[in-house]
Design a protein around this motif. Sequence first.
Motif, PDB file in Angstrom:
ATOM      1  N   ALA A 104       0.817  -0.985  -0.106  1.00  0.00           N
ATOM      2  CA  ALA A 104      -0.347   0.131  -0.125  1.00  0.00           C
ATOM      3  C   ALA A 104       0.604   1.542  -0.472  1.00  0.00           C
ATOM      4  CB  ALA A 104      -1.353   0.469   0.716  1.00  0.00           C
ATOM      5  N   LEU A 105       1.955   1.089   0.759  1.00  0.00           N
ATOM      6  CA  LEU A 105       3.124   2.080   0.621  1.00  0.00           C
ATOM      7  C   LEU A 105       3.690   2.613  -0.835  1.00  0.00           C
ATOM      8  CD1 LEU A 105       4.526   4.482   3.075  1.00  0.00           C
ATOM      9  CD2 LEU A 105       6.590   2.635   2.956  1.00  0.00           C
ATOM     10  N   TYR A 106       3.746   1.920  -0.979  1.00  0.00           N
ATOM     11  CA  TYR A 106       4.711   1.514  -2.780  1.00  0.00           C
ATOM     12  C   TYR A 106       3.444   1.985  -3.414  1.00  0.00           C
ATOM     13  CZ  TYR A 106       6.213   0.395  -7.129  1.00  0.00           C
ATOM     14  OH  TYR A 106       6.603   0.115  -8.004  1.00  0.00           O
ATOM     15  N   ILE A 107       2.324   1.588  -3.376  1.00  0.00           N
ATOM     16  CA  ILE A 107       1.447   2.613  -4.286  1.00  0.00           C
ATOM     17  C   ILE A 107       1.149   3.944  -3.989  1.00  0.00           C
ATOM     18  CG2 ILE A 107      -1.300   2.087  -4.799  1.00  0.00           C
ATOM     19  CD1 ILE A 107      -0.085  -0.398  -6.066  1.00  0.00           C
ATOM     20  N   SER A 108       0.689   4.161  -2.752  1.00  0.00           N
ATOM     21  CA  SER A 108       0.979   5.348  -1.915  1.00  0.00           C
ATOM     22  C   SER A 108       1.380   6.477  -2.750  1.00  0.00           C
ATOM     23  CB  SER A 108       0.466   5.528  -0.433  1.00  0.00           C
ATOM     24  OG  SER A 108       0.046   4.694  -0.335  1.00  0.00           O
ATOM     25  N   LEU A 109       3.163   5.815  -2.478  1.00  0.00           N
ATOM     26  CA  LEU A 109       3.988   6.759  -3.102  1.00  0.00           C
ATOM     27  C   LEU A 109       3.939   7.176  -4.177  1.00  0.00           C
ATOM     28  CD1 LEU A 109       6.795   5.912  -0.891  1.00  0.00           C
ATOM     29  CD2 LEU A 109       5.551   7.712  -0.827  1.00  0.00           C
ATOM     30  N   ASN A 110       3.245   5.904  -5.011  1.00  0.00           N
ATOM     31  CA  ASN A 110       3.637   6.127  -7.122  1.00  0.00           C
ATOM     32  C   ASN A 110       1.988   6.589  -7.366  1.00  0.00           C
ATOM     33  OD1 ASN A 110       6.444   5.163  -7.909  1.00  0.00           O
ATOM     34  ND2 ASN A 110       5.814   3.923  -6.597  1.00  0.00           N
ATOM     35  N   ARG A 111       1.263   6.207  -7.040  1.00  0.00           N
ATOM     36  CA  ARG A 111      -0.132   6.538  -7.563  1.00  0.00           C
ATOM     37  C   ARG A 111      -0.962   7.856  -6.922  1.00  0.00           C
ATOM     38  NH1 ARG A 111      -2.374   0.969  -9.358  1.00  0.00           N
ATOM     39  NH2 ARG A 111      -0.706  -0.330 -10.037  1.00  0.00           N
ATOM     40  N   ASN A 112      -1.000   7.355  -6.146  1.00  0.00           N
ATOM     41  CA  ASN A 112      -2.311   8.637  -4.699  1.00  0.00           C
ATOM     42  C   ASN A 112      -1.793   9.845  -5.434  1.00  0.00           C
ATOM     43  OD1 ASN A 112      -3.375   9.808  -2.645  1.00  0.00           O
ATOM     44  ND2 ASN A 112      -3.708   8.290  -1.578  1.00  0.00           N
ATOM     45  N   GLU A 113      -2.707  10.776  -5.951  1.00  0.00           N
ATOM     46  CA  GLU A 113      -2.807  11.763  -6.235  1.00  0.00           C
ATOM     47  C   GLU A 113      -2.049  13.356  -4.885  1.00  0.00           C
ATOM     48  OE1 GLU A 113      -5.636  13.314  -8.489  1.00  0.00           O
ATOM     49  OE2 GLU A 113      -4.852  10.792  -9.985  1.00  0.00           O
ATOM     50  N   VAL A 114      -3.271  12.543  -3.495  1.00  0.00           N
ATOM     51  CA  VAL A 114      -2.869  13.732  -2.662  1.00  0.00           C
ATOM     52  C   VAL A 114      -0.967  13.765  -2.009  1.00  0.00           C
ATOM     53  CG1 VAL A 114      -3.255  14.667  -0.771  1.00  0.00           C
ATOM     54  CG2 VAL A 114      -5.009  13.578  -1.973  1.00  0.00           C
ATOM     55  N   ILE A 115      -0.451  12.954  -2.162  1.00  0.00           N
ATOM     56  CA  ILE A 115       0.256  11.912  -1.743  1.00  0.00           C
ATOM     57  C   ILE A 115       1.250  12.674  -3.470  1.00  0.00           C
ATOM     58  CG2 ILE A 115       1.906  10.221  -0.820  1.00  0.00           C
ATOM     59  CD1 ILE A 115       0.179   8.586   0.239  1.00  0.00           C
ATOM     60  N   ILE A 168       9.281   6.363   8.082  1.00  0.00           N
ATOM     61  CA  ILE A 168       9.642   5.222   9.461  1.00  0.00           C
ATOM     62  C   ILE A 168       8.235   6.070  10.453  1.00  0.00           C
ATOM     63  CG2 ILE A 168      10.162   6.642  11.400  1.00  0.00           C
ATOM     64  CD1 ILE A 168      13.250   7.780  10.095  1.00  0.00           C
ATOM     65  N   LEU A 169       7.144   6.233   9.853  1.00  0.00           N
ATOM     66  CA  LEU A 169       5.824   6.606  10.469  1.00  0.00           C
ATOM     67  C   LEU A 169       5.366   5.088  10.194  1.00  0.00           C
ATOM     68  CD1 LEU A 169       4.265  10.022   9.771  1.00  0.00           C
ATOM     69  CD2 LEU A 169       4.898   9.176  12.366  1.00  0.00           C
ATOM     70  N   VAL A 170       5.722   4.834   9.318  1.00  0.00           N
ATOM     71  CA  VAL A 170       4.836   3.473   8.742  1.00  0.00           C
ATOM     72  C   VAL A 170       5.027   2.338   9.712  1.00  0.00           C
ATOM     73  CG1 VAL A 170       4.426   1.806   6.403  1.00  0.00           C
ATOM     74  CG2 VAL A 170       3.734   4.154   6.479  1.00  0.00           C
ATOM     75  N   VAL A 171       6.717   2.274   9.469  1.00  0.00           N
ATOM     76  CA  VAL A 171       7.361   1.167  10.470  1.00  0.00           C
ATOM     77  C   VAL A 171       7.066   1.248  11.941  1.00  0.00           C
ATOM     78  CG1 VAL A 171       9.903  -0.148  10.775  1.00  0.00           C
ATOM     79  CG2 VAL A 171       9.363   1.042   8.737  1.00  0.00           C
ATOM     80  N   LEU A 172       6.809   2.642  12.405  1.00  0.00           N
ATOM     81  CA  LEU A 172       6.801   2.747  13.495  1.00  0.00           C
ATOM     82  C   LEU A 172       5.280   1.856  14.671  1.00  0.00           C
ATOM     83  CD1 LEU A 172       8.735   4.356  15.807  1.00  0.00           C
ATOM     84  CD2 LEU A 172       6.912   5.855  15.954  1.00  0.00           C
ATOM     85  N   PHE A 173       4.503   2.209  12.711  1.00  0.00           N
ATOM     86  CA  PHE A 173       2.952   1.697  13.282  1.00  0.00           C
ATOM     87  C   PHE A 173       3.337   0.686  12.997  1.00  0.00           C
ATOM     88  CE2 PHE A 173      -0.055  -0.227  10.945  1.00  0.00           C
ATOM     89  CZ  PHE A 173      -1.161   0.160  11.717  1.00  0.00           C
ATOM     90  N   LEU A 174       3.878  -0.034  12.669  1.00  0.00           N
ATOM     91  CA  LEU A 174       3.576  -1.375  12.303  1.00  0.00           C
ATOM     92  C   LEU A 174       4.028  -1.742  13.708  1.00  0.00           C
ATOM     93  CD1 LEU A 174       4.937  -2.265   9.099  1.00  0.00           C
ATOM     94  CD2 LEU A 174       3.090  -2.948  10.072  1.00  0.00           C
TER      95      LEU A 174
END
Lengths: 213, 164
Positions: A140-151, A173-179
Amino acid sequence: MDELDLLKKDWNKDDNKYPKLTYNEIYKMILKKSSSIVKWIFIISLLEFAFWTLISFLLKGTKSMEHYDQLDNDPIFISLVVIGYGILAFFFYMFFRNYRRISTTDSAKVLMENILKTRKTVKQYVAFNLIYLVITTFFALYISLNRNEVILDQIEKAAANGEAFKFYAIFIILVVLFLAIAIGILLLFYWVVYGILLKRLNRNYKELKKLEI
Amino acid sequence: MNKELEHNFVELLEKHQNIVHKVCRLYTNNYDAHNDLFQEITIQLWKAYPKFRGDAKFSTWMYRVGLNTAITLYRKSKRTINTQDFNGVEFKIKTEDYDDTEEEQLKILYKAVHQLNDIEKALVFLYLEDKDYREISETLGISEVNARVKMNRIKTKLKTILNP
């Protein structure tokens, strides 16, 4: 005379020294509910299955996931979902199969092994879920960084300021911390619940295994 | 479950209840704990009863379920954890049958047995119940040789406790 023989002499001497329960007292007992560890393992395991199924539904229902509606046709995403359900069904089947094998009329060792095997199935399912959680999050992170328009917009802005690297770093870092926090809480929960529940069983199982050496 | 099965079971257990009391005596050390374990063993026996076939003796079958419950399934309830008082269960031992030294020795012996671990207690229990090593090994799931070796170790252990 041997110490145990002395004890044996006394042991079988007078059966009247024990309490004598009546028919009705025993009858009342069979209507009561068991509080055995097998029952608790069964309940907790079912809750775990329910928890993880619920989590996957909740994640799908959240607003942030709406961005990924476009993913519904993504072959990788679809296969992840199919594999997820397939594996849930597999573990559920294995869990019930192992649970049904638990029988108090087996030898102590076989009984303990069957209980531990039932536990292991649920443990593997949870481990699978944690791995699955990590994989889907990164996907999801990969997709967000590549396709999510807001991001993508924000990345562009950050890049304009020369802070693209900083943006990526904070995001990851935020994602890893959350996990890490989520997994940490779950592991702590496991350690406490099963530590209490299985302490005695594990100790006795070890003792029996020790006799085999 | 049908009434007849219930009736048969309760009647059989009423007759053989001493076996369960004896298991409780070894594994618990006060009245509440004794009752608690007795109840759990009764429930487990009842749950296993529909599969009980007459080809095994009811008492032999009880040993297995009773010990398995005590060793593996039973969770000590909160109210029974803190007591270490073996004399809590008032068994009516007829003291006039013994001379003082023997009685004293028995007291220490019972106390010593209570200090053994769960598996050792199971071996002692079956031994006291006059079971042979084949049955002991089958009940616990260990080999006959290992059951013998372990039993000898327990005897030595008890001897040391009694004659330090």
